[in-house]
Design an enzyme around this catalytic site. Structure first.
Site, PDB file in Angstrom:
ATOM      1  N   TYR A 143       0.827  -1.207   0.000  1.00  0.00           N
ATOM      2  CA  TYR A 143       0.000   0.000   0.000  1.00  0.00           C
ATOM      3  C   TYR A 143       0.860   1.254   0.000  1.00  0.00           C
ATOM      4  CZ  TYR A 143      -3.372   3.441   1.768  1.00  0.00           C
ATOM      5  OH  TYR A 143      -4.177   4.536   1.933  1.00  0.00           O
ATOM      6  N   ASN A 215       7.657  -2.382   2.524  1.00  0.00           N
ATOM      7  CA  ASN A 215       6.707  -1.338   2.913  1.00  0.00           C
ATOM      8  C   ASN A 215       6.212  -1.557   4.331  1.00  0.00           C
ATOM      9  OD1 ASN A 215       5.152   0.977   2.163  1.00  0.00           O
ATOM     10  ND2 ASN A 215       3.337  -0.309   1.992  1.00  0.00           N
ATOM     11  N   SER A 247       3.375  -3.416   4.409  1.00  0.00           N
ATOM     12  CA  SER A 247       3.383  -4.821   4.039  1.00  0.00           C
ATOM     13  C   SER A 247       4.738  -5.097   3.426  1.00  0.00           C
ATOM     14  CB  SER A 247       2.322  -5.111   2.971  1.00  0.00           C
ATOM     15  OG  SER A 247       1.020  -4.851   3.428  1.00  0.00           O
ATOM     16  N   SER A 285       0.047  -5.488   8.207  1.00  0.00           N
ATOM     17  CA  SER A 285       1.137  -5.773   7.269  1.00  0.00           C
ATOM     18  C   SER A 285       0.863  -7.063   6.506  1.00  0.00           C
ATOM     19  CB  SER A 285       2.457  -5.904   8.050  1.00  0.00           C
ATOM     20  OG  SER A 285       3.541  -6.039   7.176  1.00  0.00           O
ATOM     21  N   GLY A 286       0.588  -6.933   5.206  1.00  0.00           N
ATOM     22  CA  GLY A 286       0.362  -8.122   4.375  1.00  0.00           C
ATOM     23  C   GLY A 286       1.693  -8.702   3.950  1.00  0.00           C
TER      24      GLY A 286
END
Lengths: 371, 371, 371, 371
Positions: A143, A215, A247, A285-286
């Site tokens: 993101y 990220n 993420s 956080s993916g």
């Protein structure tokens, strides 16, 4: 023209600063040390100032990792792991089912996964790279809405195609390029990073390469070479950055002959490389990881079965360690390469200052002063 | 204007033909029997004759399932299962991680998943339905390239929005509508089907509704009410249709207060409903299932925790049986509703003839002649 | 002496009664049609009358499936699936991680999994069959506490060893033997059942064999050859049997060269075979499945990698169908072979009567009268 | 009498040596800081000298973690994660399916999992703690065959019962006790370790406690407080210990009201705590983790549903960080508490010397000298 890609840089990388890392890198210390792997970026930077959704400012892009080159549509073995599923990586149901990666891997921003996904199919159709009538591309995201007009949907099919057509062997641009353009890591400017490890002959001489789109991470967590850099470089500097809005996508490539279930073993251990930089994988956080092997490309013959080589499980330990080491270094490389950026509403994210980082490492006697 | 949606029909449904099914349906015998659930279709049918990629013929569309109505962006519990992962359902990493469904569920063709996914985000942004800065929509697909110019990418964001904005409670159009427009089931014309079951008061009085996009199955496998219909209605009629190019998406909705892990239990059992119609889930068939519960909508208060109701595991058996029964009926409903269609290159797929089906059931004494 | 094992029988099997099944069985129509596979039973039947925990009555046992014969400790590829995890199958973490099955597969009652597990290690140590210093045996179970003094812990290490040492190629005793001794299926007496399918040459000529320990299903659900046998043979006959206290273990063996992830594909589809007999996998039913391939036995050489053959995914459809068909038949074979048994507190479970079953099938025109 | 359990010690713990750790521990800095959790050990140490299988020397035991005390058979929520499945944890299929932990958690050696498992059932039956007719105990293991006569099967049901009946709140014995008696960590003497974290009021005030059975890690990998202790304390000291024959079991307990899927999130992040101590999860290391919540104990009423509290996902970050921190400290606690041991064939494993560890930390300016 605001699209820039594959920028050549002569910036120092993490180990040039004297940061110590374990293991022996490949010649480029990049995912492209794995023979066949190509990387391309499409970087979109446009306008300054106040956010007007649909007009910008734009700070985003697309990165393409092409496992065996743009002309080779071979299905290769792959495995997937979600450390924290607050993200998207399309195409994973098919990887889990078939053990096969049948498309390039694309990384972009969260709200542009769809356009990039369909664009990959269009590109495959146009280049006659479809191995069956349908395609299930792998597209991942992080993101960038703190710096980028993400709801403006500025990524177009053309950007995906630029990244794909521009994919090359050799050096990989790092930092604020491609999908990593508008990303933030541990409160500092983040983005794309890469590294590799080459095993010694006794361990098979295999190469493993890593590429990350960084990220993630809260500022106070940042750890480099075991040193609590985040604690040393002051308190959380920014109310936005102190939230885990980020993420990380980690892509591992290897020429070791690993089966799909063995590649899942690699993918699961990428967590450990991330952990070395301090993240505790926050809710927002993916953290999605994929590993593939360029070995065992299918024969062209239409036989009923394939002859494949499989590394014994008992020989995997050096690969596990190498994957962890290269992940750690790729993340630090992203931070070292990224440059200060100002995005929407003049929101500014600083680059991690090299001199201050060196000072902190030196304080904890972790700086390699021969550098 | 070639887009038709939400067509009202007065066609007979499977049980109107005298096909026996177990269990008691809701008043509509549709997924919309679960209070709050809305369904909308965008159907795209354009041109006849020879395939010119990018021009048509077009036989495709989009279906939207909106769990709690278009104005309610509540995150609700959901669970996911891949019987055969040769397909795509975006957004599942987040469902697996968080247990939450935070967007509508969309179904379209394989090569239009991306455009629909990003369009959902655009729709959420425009309608102020984003519960956090980013969105990870759930979009699934099956392959309609035998009838549709799938590589022409005819689905646009507007079609996704039409399906979303047109979503309604009440009767659900079945057969060749929405995402199901160009689909094929067991060699016959397939598409959208739906059914529901209502439990008796002793079992909690809950409703479970199913919607399928049917595009799977080899002709010889087709089984209805235990009768080998596929064997009786002749050999495989078509070299294309005899290959498993298809897939099935199954969506289960319930008002029973189920936790995410319990919804995964439901999702896993949808396999059994599919099995009753004969499929053995061939390699090419992407069989992806999702289940959600409209109970336990989060409170608006910003407390640290939610108070939720959880049905005991030991009370789930009636729901398991109901999910299986409704899936079986929804699949047969799709076949019964679908009409003969001619698509690209004049390829024609016949509807399952009601009279012949009745004859076969009658032969095996499985026809309910009171109908 | 109360231990009986490997009883030879000349009882009719399901297809001898005229029940129609799809596909072509191997010569024995048993899991032992897969070359190398050996099966052994230890059956423990002791005392009648009132339950005295620790004294009996005893109606239990152990079944051993030895993939490549008792003298071959080769690690072979395997895959696992839990349709409903209300049960135990030890050793699955290692199968999931390594893709390898390194021990025989044992099946017993729920409360004797432990003693059998450790006994397998003792047997491996004694017979020098340990490929590494430790062992993680695969032992599964179903619950026989309606007929057996399960809390009396009557299974001893010796019974596990008897099953292992008695494992043989050739015919497999079915019904009330080994681990299946005290089991119940769809309210009737259940137990061990087996069946196999041989593919035609065009499909590779592979064999797939199934062995089930049948202990699941509500009486009203029983379906045979698509016919609602449970509905026809009267209402639920027993308050105990109408609850889902049971489970089913399904073991699939094949000589097709499948990778671990492909064996998981097989395991997942065993659900469909079970579904054909009517189960909806109730909450109490631990439905755990395992599939292994006897192909690709590792070389004895201590090389770093193995050369393995892998069937293409696109060639798996005949195996999927065969696995489903053989599972269905193995379950019905268990019911057909089992004999009426009286256990603890004189609780009596009837065998499914062959003549009544034939009558029901005949009514629905599903009886093959050439038998 | 060679069985010793629950030994009281006044040995220093890791933070007493001045090792810095993040976060705030509970009053005991142990898993028992979570209200209700009880821990018991049965330690078996017998004979010296040459290995005679079946006679010894014996260096093993059993550890019991009882979530809500020995008299409370309540099913509570739990989640499971296998970082590396080269190990055994029984009962996980049921945890994955139901979300529930219905037995104590036991840890022992690899070849005694079975006897302990069945012994738990016997104990539950005798103490009327069975909530349903059958039980599926959770028993995990690591391999102590370098020090212990593991093929001699010295653990008996009585040892499991001693651990269970001796389970207590309060201080937890660490090091060479219970299941950890004969274990090795990073080449040094390992065993049981524990730690806890208490969140501040703003974060909910929850407690999370960790207990590890440490038996993993190559000597060169050992990292403490970010310092490369393994590199500093010399090369791999032992050909046996330099192989990864070990494993680690990590148990996390919390009073935070987490759902099963949220407890899986916790379990997955325990990897990060392990990573902080340097492991790269080698092939031979069975790294299996379980997390449970003592909140949301079921009501005694036989209602159809439960009212449960669920912490919001967005409030989980402090728990993630706390779980990571406590895992790191529990592992170091195990190393600090363990004492040099001589086992089979006079094989000797040294304890990590506290003074040398302090020296190394001091060199890297990571020693908290206020201790």
């Amino acid at each position: 023209m605001t699209i820039r890609s594959n920028r050549k840089t002569i910036k120092p990388r993490a180990r040039d600063l004297g940061i110590p890392f374990d293991g022996t890198p490949g010649s480029l210390n990049a995912i492209t040390d794995v023979a066949g792997v190509e990387v391309g970026h499409s970087t979109i930077i446009r306008r300054e100032g106040k956010l007007v959704v649909g007009r910008g400012p734009v700070r985003t892009g697309v990165t393409a990792i092409v496992p065996r080159g743009r002309r080779d549509a071979a299905a290769i073995f792959a495995g997937y792991f979600a450390l924290n599923g607050n993200g998207e990586m399309t195409g994973t149901a098919w990887i889990e089912e078939s053990g096969l990666l049948t498309t390039p891997i694309m990384i972009t921003n969260t709200h542009s996964v769809g356009v990039v996904r369909d664009a990959v199919i269009g590109w495959q159709v146009r280049n006659r790279l479809m191995s069956q009538p349908w395609s299930l591309p792998v597209v991942a995201e992080t993101y960038d809405g703190l710096l980028n007009d993400i709801d403006g949907f500025h990524v177009k099919a053309e950007h995906a195609w630029e990244a794909l057509d521009g994919a090359r062997r050799g050096r990989v641009a790092e930092g604020c390029v491609g999908g990593g353009t508008g990303m933030i890591g541990y409160g500092w400017k983040g983005g794309i990073g890469t590294a590799s490890r080459r095993l010694d002959r006794k361990s098979g001489g295999y190469t493993i390469g890593i590429l990350v789109q960084l990220n993630c991470g809260r500022p106070s967590e940042l750890t480099i070479a075991g040193v609590p850099v985040g604690h040393e470089l002051g308190p959380d500097r920014d109310p936005f950055a102190s939230q885990e809005l980020g993420s990380i996508i980690i892509v591992a490539a290897t020429d070791a002959p690993l089966m799909p279930h063995q590649l899942k073993r690699i993918a699961r251990r990428l967590t450990i490389g991330l952990a070395r930089t301090g993240s505790t994988s926050g809710n927002g956080s993916g953290d999605l990881f994929i590993a593939f092997s360029t070995a065992n490309a299918p024969s062209k013959k239409h036989t009923d079965f394939e002859n494949v080589k499989m590394l014994r499980n008992s020989r995997m330990d050096p690969l596990f360690a190498a994957a962890v080491q290269a992940t750690e270094e790729a993340i630090v490389n992203a931070l070292v390469a990224a440059e200060t950026m100002t995005g929407i509403n003049s929101y500014r994210v600083e680059a991690l200052r090299h001199d201050r980082l060196r000072d902190v490492l030196s304080k904890y006697r972790r700086l390699d002063k021969s550098r």
